[in-house]
Design an enzyme around this catalytic site. Sequence first.
Site, PDB file in Angstrom:
ATOM      1  N   ASP A  88      -0.564  -1.019   3.172  1.00  0.00           N
ATOM      2  CA  ASP A  88      -0.762  -0.622   1.299  1.00  0.00           C
ATOM      3  C   ASP A  88       0.618  -1.234   0.801  1.00  0.00           C
ATOM      4  O   ASP A  88       1.574  -1.799   1.933  1.00  0.00           O
ATOM      5  CB  ASP A  88      -0.688   0.519   1.098  1.00  0.00           C
ATOM      6  CG  ASP A  88       0.779   1.249   1.200  1.00  0.00           C
ATOM      7  OD1 ASP A  88       1.274   1.318   2.369  1.00  0.00           O
ATOM      8  OD2 ASP A  88       1.503   2.556   0.457  1.00  0.00           O
TER       9      ASP A  88
ATOM     10  N   GLU B 272       1.750   4.677   1.546  1.00  0.00           N
ATOM     11  CA  GLU B 272       3.525   4.338   1.874  1.00  0.00           C
ATOM     12  C   GLU B 272       4.142   4.563   0.865  1.00  0.00           C
ATOM     13  O   GLU B 272       5.381   4.711   0.584  1.00  0.00           O
ATOM     14  CB  GLU B 272       4.104   3.594   3.523  1.00  0.00           C
ATOM     15  CG  GLU B 272       5.337   4.041   4.175  1.00  0.00           C
ATOM     16  CD  GLU B 272       6.870   3.388   2.946  1.00  0.00           C
ATOM     17  OE1 GLU B 272       7.398   3.458   3.532  1.00  0.00           O
ATOM     18  OE2 GLU B 272       6.330   2.326   2.048  1.00  0.00           O
TER      19      GLU B 272
HETATM   20 ZN   LIG Z   1       7.750  -0.645   4.100  1.00  0.00          ZN
END
Ligand SMILES: [Zn+2]
Length: 365
Positions: free
Chosen positions: A78, A136
Site C-alpha cells: 500500500d 502498513e
Molecule cells: Zn513503508
Amino acid sequence: MPEPLDLDGDVVDLLRALIDLESVSGDEAVIADQIEGALRRYGHLQVIRDGNVVVARTGMRRGGAGRVDRVVIAGHIDTVPIAGNVPSWVSGAGPETIVWGRGACDMKGGVAVQLSVAAAVAEPVRDVTWVFYDNEEVEESRNGLARIAREHPDYLAGSFAVLCEPSNAGIEGGCQGTMRAEVELRGVAAHSARAWKGHNAIHDAAVVLGRLAAYEPAQVEVDGLTYREGLNAVKITGGIAGNVIPDRCTIEVNYRFAPNKDAAQAEAHVREVLAGFTVEVTDVAVGARPGLDQPAAAEFLAAVGGEPAPKFGWTDVARFSAMGVPAVNFGPGDPMKAHADDEFCPAADVYRCREALLRWLAPAT
Ligand SMILES: [Zn+2]
C-alpha cells in the site's frame, strides 16, 4: 484489467508498473491480485492468498526436502494517498535514471526487487518466504503483517527477516522502541490576585522540564550497532484563564529507546528520571534487535557490503523481532522521500538491491 506484471523483465519497468497500479491503503485488491497471479506462474513457489496479503514460499514442493534455514523477505504493497503523482514517470537516463511517482520510494522499489528475485531464484541456498502485505500506512489494527502474525504465525517463521523499506540500499539494523507518557502536575486553583491561596501547577512543570533539558541520552551498543536514545517533552498543556492560578498541567514525554530494553525496562527508566511525579504510560512499541550475529545475517551483510547503520525510527521489523525473528531494513530509495509529493527512487538503487539479494540467495548464478 491491467496488463499482467512481467517479473522476468527489467526490474525498473516492473517498479513503474507497480506504481501505475494505484494501491492506497484499504484499496490493495487489484495490486494483490496482480502480484498473486504473477507469482503463481512459477512452479518453485507455493503461493498463499489471505485477504490482501500474498505469501510465496520456496521449498514447499520438494516433498519435505526444504532447506534447514529459512529467511523472510517482506514488503508492504500500500501507499499513502496519491498527490497527482500517478502514473509514474522517469527523468535522466542510464545510471542516472530516476523513477518518480507515489510509492516509488515507499516502497514499490522494494516490492519490485522482491518480485524480480522471487521469480529469478528457483533454488535459493536458503529457503525464502516472500511476504507482500496490505495496510502498513494506516493504524496498527489494520496492518496486514500484524494480522498474519496473529492468525498464521507459521507463515512468518524464519531465522532472519529483511524488510525492503527504503534505506538508500544500505542495511539498517533493527529499530528503536518508542514510549509516550504523561506527567500529571496537580496544584490548587486560585484567583491570580490572591496567588498565595493556590498552588501553581505550571510552575511545577519547570522542575520536570529542567530534568528533561539536563537529561543526557545514552548511546547503547546492541549487536554491534550504536543506538542514540532520547527523552523529550513533546507537548505541554495547562492553564485555565488569564486571572486563574492553574491547578493542572500535563507534559507529554516521548522516550526513544535502544532495542536491548523491553517495555518494562523502558518504563522503569522514565519513572526513575521523573521520580517524584505522577507518570502514566500512554503508548509503547518496543524496538527490534538487529540480530546481525545470526549466520544468515552475516552472509547477508557480506553480500550487500558496506557498513550497517542503526535504524532510529520504528518500523515493522519490530513485529518480526517480537516473534523472535531478528530483522533488518534493506531497500531502494531515500527514506526521507517517503510520503513526499515529489517521491522518487533512483534506478541504480533498485538494481543494487536486486543484485545484492541475488548474491545472497543464489551466489552461484
Ligand atoms: Zn513503508
